[in-house]
Design an enzyme around this catalytic site. Structure first.
Site, PDB file in Angstrom:
ATOM      1  N   CYS A 202      11.500  29.634 -36.512  1.00  0.00           N
ATOM      2  CA  CYS A 202      10.568  28.522 -36.658  1.00  0.00           C
ATOM      3  C   CYS A 202       9.415  28.728 -35.671  1.00  0.00           C
ATOM      4  O   CYS A 202       9.592  29.197 -34.565  1.00  0.00           O
ATOM      5  CB  CYS A 202      11.296  27.215 -36.344  1.00  0.00           C
ATOM      6  SG  CYS A 202      10.213  25.818 -36.550  1.00  0.00           S
TER       7      CYS A 202
ATOM      8  N   ASP B 112       5.925  15.565 -31.783  1.00  0.00           N
ATOM      9  CA  ASP B 112       5.143  15.772 -33.014  1.00  0.00           C
ATOM     10  C   ASP B 112       3.698  15.321 -32.891  1.00  0.00           C
ATOM     11  O   ASP B 112       2.916  15.526 -33.832  1.00  0.00           O
ATOM     12  CB  ASP B 112       5.807  15.048 -34.198  1.00  0.00           C
ATOM     13  CG  ASP B 112       7.123  15.702 -34.552  1.00  0.00           C
ATOM     14  OD1 ASP B 112       7.886  15.118 -35.336  1.00  0.00           O
ATOM     15  OD2 ASP B 112       7.402  16.794 -34.028  1.00  0.00           O
TER      16      ASP B 112
ATOM     17  N   LYS C  86       7.656  11.027 -43.206  1.00  0.00           N
ATOM     18  CA  LYS C  86       8.291  12.250 -43.716  1.00  0.00           C
ATOM     19  C   LYS C  86       9.685  12.411 -43.123  1.00  0.00           C
ATOM     20  O   LYS C  86      10.659  12.665 -43.838  1.00  0.00           O
ATOM     21  CB  LYS C  86       7.445  13.458 -43.338  1.00  0.00           C
ATOM     22  CG  LYS C  86       8.136  14.804 -43.519  1.00  0.00           C
ATOM     23  CD  LYS C  86       7.252  15.981 -43.170  1.00  0.00           C
ATOM     24  CE  LYS C  86       7.259  16.353 -41.727  1.00  0.00           C
ATOM     25  NZ  LYS C  86       8.408  17.143 -41.264  1.00  0.00           N
ATOM     26  N   ASN C  87       9.793  12.201 -41.807  1.00  0.00           N
ATOM     27  CA  ASN C  87      11.053  12.513 -41.127  1.00  0.00           C
ATOM     28  C   ASN C  87      12.110  11.425 -41.260  1.00  0.00           C
ATOM     29  O   ASN C  87      13.228  11.578 -40.763  1.00  0.00           O
ATOM     30  CB  ASN C  87      10.791  12.857 -39.658  1.00  0.00           C
ATOM     31  CG  ASN C  87      10.071  14.192 -39.544  1.00  0.00           C
ATOM     32  OD1 ASN C  87       9.999  14.952 -40.500  1.00  0.00           O
ATOM     33  ND2 ASN C  87       9.502  14.457 -38.378  1.00  0.00           N
TER      34      ASN C  87
ATOM     35  N   ARG D 133       2.454  20.330 -45.873  1.00  0.00           N
ATOM     36  CA  ARG D 133       3.896  20.067 -45.750  1.00  0.00           C
ATOM     37  C   ARG D 133       4.137  18.663 -45.220  1.00  0.00           C
ATOM     38  O   ARG D 133       5.099  18.008 -45.571  1.00  0.00           O
ATOM     39  CB  ARG D 133       4.529  21.078 -44.782  1.00  0.00           C
ATOM     40  CG  ARG D 133       4.837  22.422 -45.384  1.00  0.00           C
ATOM     41  CD  ARG D 133       5.704  23.197 -44.438  1.00  0.00           C
ATOM     42  NE  ARG D 133       6.806  22.358 -44.004  1.00  0.00           N
ATOM     43  CZ  ARG D 133       7.425  22.499 -42.838  1.00  0.00           C
ATOM     44  NH1 ARG D 133       7.050  23.436 -41.996  1.00  0.00           N
ATOM     45  NH2 ARG D 133       8.428  21.717 -42.504  1.00  0.00           N
TER      46      ARG D 133
ATOM     47  N   ARG E 258      15.422  26.807 -32.442  1.00  0.00           N
ATOM     48  CA  ARG E 258      15.966  25.547 -32.962  1.00  0.00           C
ATOM     49  C   ARG E 258      17.401  25.766 -33.448  1.00  0.00           C
ATOM     50  O   ARG E 258      17.661  25.881 -34.629  1.00  0.00           O
ATOM     51  CB  ARG E 258      15.081  25.020 -34.097  1.00  0.00           C
ATOM     52  CG  ARG E 258      13.679  24.714 -33.633  1.00  0.00           C
ATOM     53  CD  ARG E 258      12.792  24.259 -34.756  1.00  0.00           C
ATOM     54  NE  ARG E 258      13.049  22.884 -35.148  1.00  0.00           N
ATOM     55  CZ  ARG E 258      12.327  22.257 -36.098  1.00  0.00           C
ATOM     56  NH1 ARG E 258      11.399  22.919 -36.751  1.00  0.00           N
ATOM     57  NH2 ARG E 258      12.591  21.005 -36.413  1.00  0.00           N
TER      58      ARG E 258
END
Ligand code: EPZ
Length: 425
Positions: A118, A310, A22-23, A402, A123
């Site tokens: 967030c 993560d 995803k990132n 997500r 952030r």
């Protein structure tokens, strides 16, 4: 609103394939704003965040089409071109800020809404904006929007050292903008994450001259224009670590394939120290055999090549039933502990002290109703639910969707008793 009902205690067994990262996909999709012609991206995971960014790109004038094999075609000419990413879109996904560098680089202007709050903590974007100003952009904040403009970007040296390491999406924004600058740009203290390297490799495929990615010093020559290419996204190391932890937590045995071993070194090292029986099974797979005696094992989440923030919640979840006491520190997001109160509802013994938690292993967690609060916290609750005694029902599934492609379907293929149920049950 759907919920996930998980019947704990079934060892996960079989083979599961990891999807695209995803990132890596998000900044590469955003970079397509700076690329002429047509680009095909392969191994793009089918996630809410990817669909959200596809909407953002469409509103910015690109044509985005997905075919069945997780290929995305992104090309110009979808509609009127704009350089404004409004709050309605950006608030859905802060990674939309990745359009800032490509738009400013190619068109000399960009208006991107500030992402807002967030769940995982403060952030800021100061490093992104300072870097773009160093390249010659003028930046102002007006009515909640970042308004950036530049007649000409000029190569320079940018230092991205922040209070908690570098910035992943900041490095992505600046690398892409620097391709359009006059002369060479050197990014000192750049993020070293594999996802940043994947963007650099994509940009090189499009004609950019970039070197040093993967180290703290990236050199970008002014090398625009960029032309469309055909590029495959790297596998998702976070998904791979999530599945490794889920198999181990249930005492199962499984082969997790389609990954990059070299992206998982720190996680695999920690897993072995925690008593998880995980071994390489070829260049793109690992074999996890649970059932071994878990051991308390401290770790600190750090920038790459350290253990990723993560996976901090997921590893914390399995430590809840490791005999002894484990200390977990998150040096990247000191407040990323919203999973702790939910795990405590399941019987976990955890004390928090600032950016660290102390976990005292209990024999087993017990299933109950819990709430997902952010993407990785929800994955931690799934892992806890898979191993817990009884049924766990996880609310607020959009967080999970997500960032994980068909997670419940993949878990069921490994024998998990997991089902999406409607909220009224
Ligand atoms: C990326 O977020 C990832 N998201 C995050 O993954 C990941 O947790 C994070 O990197 C760290 O690895 C995407 O790539 C889309 P940062 P990013 O800028 O780029 C501070 C997930 O679960 N900072 O590297 O927003 C910041 O507060 C998501 O998939 C500044 O101080 O993270 C944090 O403490 C969550 N000033 C640290 O740096 C800035 O200008 C790292 O943030 C920017 C960041």
């Amino acid at each position: 609103m759907e919920r996930l009902a998980i019947q704990g205690g079934n060892p996960l067994r079989g083979i599961v394939r990891i999807g695209g990262a995803k990132n890596a996909a998000l900044p590469i999709m955003a970079a397509c704003l700076a690329v002429e012609g047509r680009t095909t991206l392969r191994n793009v995971p089918d996630l809410t965040d990817v669909r959200t960014l596809s909407d953002v790109l469409t509103r910015l004038g690109l044509k985005v089409t997905r075919d069945v094999d997780n290929h995305l075609t992104i090309e110009e000419g979808g509609g009127p071109r704009s350089q404004v990413a409004d709050y309605e879109l950006v608030r859905q996904m802060r990674a939309s800020v990745c359009v800032l560098g490509p738009l400013l680089g190619r068109y000399g202007e960009a208006r991107v809404a500030l992402p807002g709050g967030c769940q995982i903590g403060h952030r800021p974007l100061d490093l992104h904006l300072k870097g773009l100003e160093a390249l010659g952009a003028s930046i102002r904040i007006e009515h909640g929007d970042i308004i950036a403009s530049a007649t000409k970007l000029r190569g320079t040296t940018i230092d991205l050292a922040g209070p908690r390491g570098s910035t992943v999406t900041g490095t992505c924004n600046l690398m892409t903008a620097a391709v359009f600058a006059e002369g060479e740009t050197v990014i000192e203290h750049a993020a070293r994450e594999p996802e940043v390297c994947d963007l650099a490799e994509f940009l090189r495929d499009c004609g950019a001259i970039i070197n040093g990615h993967g180290t703290e010093t990236i050199r970008i020559a002014g090398s625009a224009p960029l032309y469309g290419t055909d590029y495959a996204i790297i596998p998702d190391r976070i998904e791979a670590a999530t599945f490794m932890t889920a198999v181990a937590a249930t005492g199962g045995a499984a082969r997790i394939e389609g990954l990059r071993l070299d992206h998982l070194e720190s996680v695999l090292e920690w897993a072995a120290a925690a008593g998880i029986n995980v071994k390489p099974a070829g260049p793109d797979a690992i074999h996890v055999a649970g059932g071994g005696a878990l051991k308390a094992c401290d770790f600190a989440a750090r920038p790459y090549p350290g253990i990723p923030t993560d996976v901090q919640a997921q590893l914390s979840a399995i430590l809840c039933t490791a005999p002894g006491t484990s200390v977990v520190v998150d040096t990247v997001f000191p407040d990323r502990f919203l999973h702790v109160p939910e795990l405590q509802r399941m019987g976990a013994k955890i004390e928090r002290d600032g950016n660290r938690i102390r976990i005292t292993g209990v024999s087993r967690l017990s299933g109950t109703a819990v709430r997902a609060t952010d993407l990785r916290a929800s994955a931690a609750l799934v892992i806890a639910g898979l191993a817990a005694e009884g049924t766990t029902v996880i609310d607020d599934l959009p967080h999970l969707d997500r960032g994980y492609e068909h997670l419940d379907r993949k878990l069921r293929s490994l024998g998990a008793k997991v089902a999406r149920v409607s909220a009224e049950l």
